[in-house]
Motif scaffolding. Structure first.
Motif, short mmCIF file in Angstrom:
data_model
loop_
_atom_site.label_atom_id
_atom_site.label_comp_id
_atom_site.label_asym_id
_atom_site.label_seq_id
_atom_site.Cartn_x
_atom_site.Cartn_y
_atom_site.Cartn_z
N TRP A 91 43.66 -7.34 -17.25
CA TRP A 91 42.95 -8.23 -18.15
C TRP A 91 41.49 -7.82 -18.39
CZ3 TRP A 91 38.64 -10.52 -16.18
CH2 TRP A 91 38.54 -10.57 -14.78
N TRP A 92 40.91 -7.13 -17.43
CA TRP A 92 39.49 -6.80 -17.59
C TRP A 92 39.27 -5.74 -18.67
CZ3 TRP A 92 41.94 -6.01 -12.84
CH2 TRP A 92 42.24 -4.69 -12.52
N TRP A 93 40.30 -5.00 -19.05
CA TRP A 93 40.11 -4.02 -20.12
C TRP A 93 39.89 -4.70 -21.47
CZ3 TRP A 93 38.40 0.61 -19.61
CH2 TRP A 93 38.56 1.25 -18.38
N PRO A 94 40.75 -5.62 -21.89
CA PRO A 94 40.42 -6.29 -23.16
C PRO A 94 39.14 -7.13 -23.06
CG PRO A 94 42.44 -7.20 -22.21
CD PRO A 94 42.06 -6.00 -21.39
N LEU A 95 38.85 -7.67 -21.87
CA LEU A 95 37.59 -8.40 -21.71
C LEU A 95 36.41 -7.44 -21.86
CD1 LEU A 95 36.15 -11.03 -21.08
CD2 LEU A 95 36.33 -10.45 -18.65
N SER A 96 36.51 -6.23 -21.33
CA SER A 96 35.43 -5.26 -21.48
C SER A 96 35.27 -4.86 -22.95
CB SER A 96 35.66 -4.02 -20.61
OG SER A 96 36.68 -3.19 -21.13
N TRP A 97 36.39 -4.84 -23.69
CA TRP A 97 36.32 -4.57 -25.13
C TRP A 97 35.53 -5.67 -25.82
CZ3 TRP A 97 37.73 -7.31 -29.40
CH2 TRP A 97 37.66 -6.63 -30.61
N CYS A 98 35.79 -6.93 -25.45
CA CYS A 98 35.05 -8.05 -26.03
C CYS A 98 33.55 -7.92 -25.77
CB CYS A 98 35.56 -9.39 -25.48
SG CYS A 98 37.23 -9.81 -26.02
N CYS A 99 33.20 -7.53 -24.57
CA CYS A 99 31.78 -7.33 -24.23
C CYS A 99 31.19 -6.17 -25.04
CB CYS A 99 31.61 -7.07 -22.74
SG CYS A 99 32.03 -8.49 -21.72
N THR A 100 31.95 -5.09 -25.15
CA THR A 100 31.47 -3.92 -25.88
C THR A 100 31.27 -4.22 -27.35
OG1 THR A 100 32.70 -2.52 -24.33
CG2 THR A 100 31.90 -1.47 -26.32
N ILE A 101 32.21 -4.95 -27.95
CA ILE A 101 32.05 -5.23 -29.38
C ILE A 101 30.94 -6.24 -29.63
CG2 ILE A 101 33.75 -7.08 -29.72
CD1 ILE A 101 34.57 -5.17 -32.25
N THR A 102 30.64 -7.07 -28.65
CA THR A 102 29.50 -7.98 -28.77
C THR A 102 28.20 -7.18 -28.80
OG1 THR A 102 30.70 -9.78 -27.69
CG2 THR A 102 28.29 -9.93 -27.69
N VAL A 103 28.10 -6.20 -27.91
CA VAL A 103 26.93 -5.32 -27.93
C VAL A 103 26.87 -4.57 -29.26
CG1 VAL A 103 25.87 -3.26 -26.86
CG2 VAL A 103 26.82 -5.09 -25.42
N ASN A 104 28.02 -4.12 -29.74
CA ASN A 104 28.11 -3.43 -31.02
C ASN A 104 27.54 -4.28 -32.14
OD1 ASN A 104 29.00 -2.20 -33.39
ND2 ASN A 104 31.15 -2.34 -32.88
N MET A 105 27.93 -5.56 -32.19
CA MET A 105 27.45 -6.44 -33.26
C MET A 105 25.93 -6.66 -33.14
SD MET A 105 30.57 -9.11 -33.94
CE MET A 105 30.75 -9.64 -32.23
N MET A 106 25.43 -6.76 -31.92
CA MET A 106 23.99 -6.91 -31.74
C MET A 106 23.26 -5.64 -32.19
SD MET A 106 23.50 -9.18 -28.28
CE MET A 106 24.45 -8.13 -27.21
N LEU A 107 23.83 -4.47 -31.90
CA LEU A 107 23.23 -3.21 -32.37
C LEU A 107 23.18 -3.16 -33.89
CD1 LEU A 107 24.86 -0.61 -29.93
CD2 LEU A 107 22.43 -1.26 -30.05
N PHE A 108 24.26 -3.62 -34.52
CA PHE A 108 24.28 -3.63 -35.99
C PHE A 108 23.19 -4.56 -36.53
CE2 PHE A 108 25.45 -5.17 -40.14
CZ PHE A 108 25.65 -3.98 -40.82
N LEU A 109 23.06 -5.74 -35.95
CA LEU A 109 22.03 -6.67 -36.41
C LEU A 109 20.63 -6.09 -36.24
CD1 LEU A 109 23.35 -10.14 -35.23
CD2 LEU A 109 23.06 -9.32 -37.59
N LEU A 110 20.39 -5.48 -35.09
CA LEU A 110 19.07 -4.88 -34.86
C LEU A 110 18.79 -3.73 -35.83
CD1 LEU A 110 19.02 -4.87 -30.95
CD2 LEU A 110 17.59 -6.26 -32.48
N THR A 111 19.81 -2.93 -36.09
CA THR A 111 19.65 -1.77 -36.96
C THR A 111 19.48 -2.18 -38.42
OG1 THR A 111 21.06 -0.51 -35.47
CG2 THR A 111 20.71 0.43 -37.63
N SER A 112 20.14 -3.26 -38.81
CA SER A 112 20.15 -3.65 -40.23
C SER A 112 19.21 -4.81 -40.55
CB SER A 112 21.58 -4.01 -40.65
OG SER A 112 22.00 -5.19 -39.97
N TRP A 113 18.48 -5.30 -39.58
CA TRP A 113 17.66 -6.51 -39.76
C TRP A 113 16.78 -6.41 -41.00
CZ3 TRP A 113 18.49 -10.96 -37.53
CH2 TRP A 113 17.55 -11.96 -37.66
#
Length: 165
Positions: free
Chosen positions: A137-159
């Motif tokens: 279960w921790w693999w899909p949970l780690s994916w959720c954490c990774t994509i959350t960081v991904n979305m924050m990176l996009f917001l910071l990059t495109s602000w």
């Protein structure tokens, strides 16, 4: 001692996984490119570059972590699952892409909501596939954490793109 190996399901070859990811990338490019119509300070090349490089973060992190920490048999399945959710999550972005490309003043919140819906669909599908393939279960949970960081990176990059007109 008997060795237990996981037999990969049909269609889980490395080639098919690469094709799932390539298809997902092609579809993501449509959505990413459509965002250029919503920006006030960035052109298509910049929006497309950021819109393709930043989402790659999730997939690269997940594949590197699983390469380092999973058995080859389990990794084979996990990568196949990641490729599939990559494509289906990208397809989930197409409604906003069509609206962005067709409406002269498409609401920005619609693209943001569509991204969140796409991520929810991918996450649910990855958890479902992980249960079926007995991926911890921790693999899909780690994916959720990774994509959350991904979305924050996009917001910071495109602000700066979203300045008031």
């Amino acid at each position: 001692m008997e060795s237990h190996s996981i037999e990969p399901p049909e269609g889980y070859s490395y080639l098919s996984t690469a094709l799932w990811f390539a298809s997902g990338g092609a579809v993501t490019a449509i959505f990413s490119g459509s965002l250029a119509k919503l920006t006030t300070t960035a052109g298509l090349p910049e929006v497309l570059l950021v819109g393709m490089v930043v989402p790659s973060f999730t997939w690269v992190v997940q594949m590197c972590a699983s390469w380092a920490l999973m058995s080859p048999e389990r990794r084979y399945l996990y990568w196949g699952d990641l490729g599939r959710i990559c494509l289906w999550g990208s397809v989930g972005l197409l409604p906003a892409a069509v609206i962005n490309l067709c409406l002269p003043n498409a609401p920005r919140w619609l693209s943001a909501a569509n991204v969140l819906a796409s991520v929810a669909i991918m996450g649910a599908d990855l958890f479902r596939r992980s249960i079926r393939h007995q991926t911890p279960w921790w693999w899909p949970l780690s994916w959720c954490c990774t994509i959350t960081v991904n979305m924050m990176l996009f917001l910071l990059t495109s602000w700066s793109w979203w300045a008031a007109t």
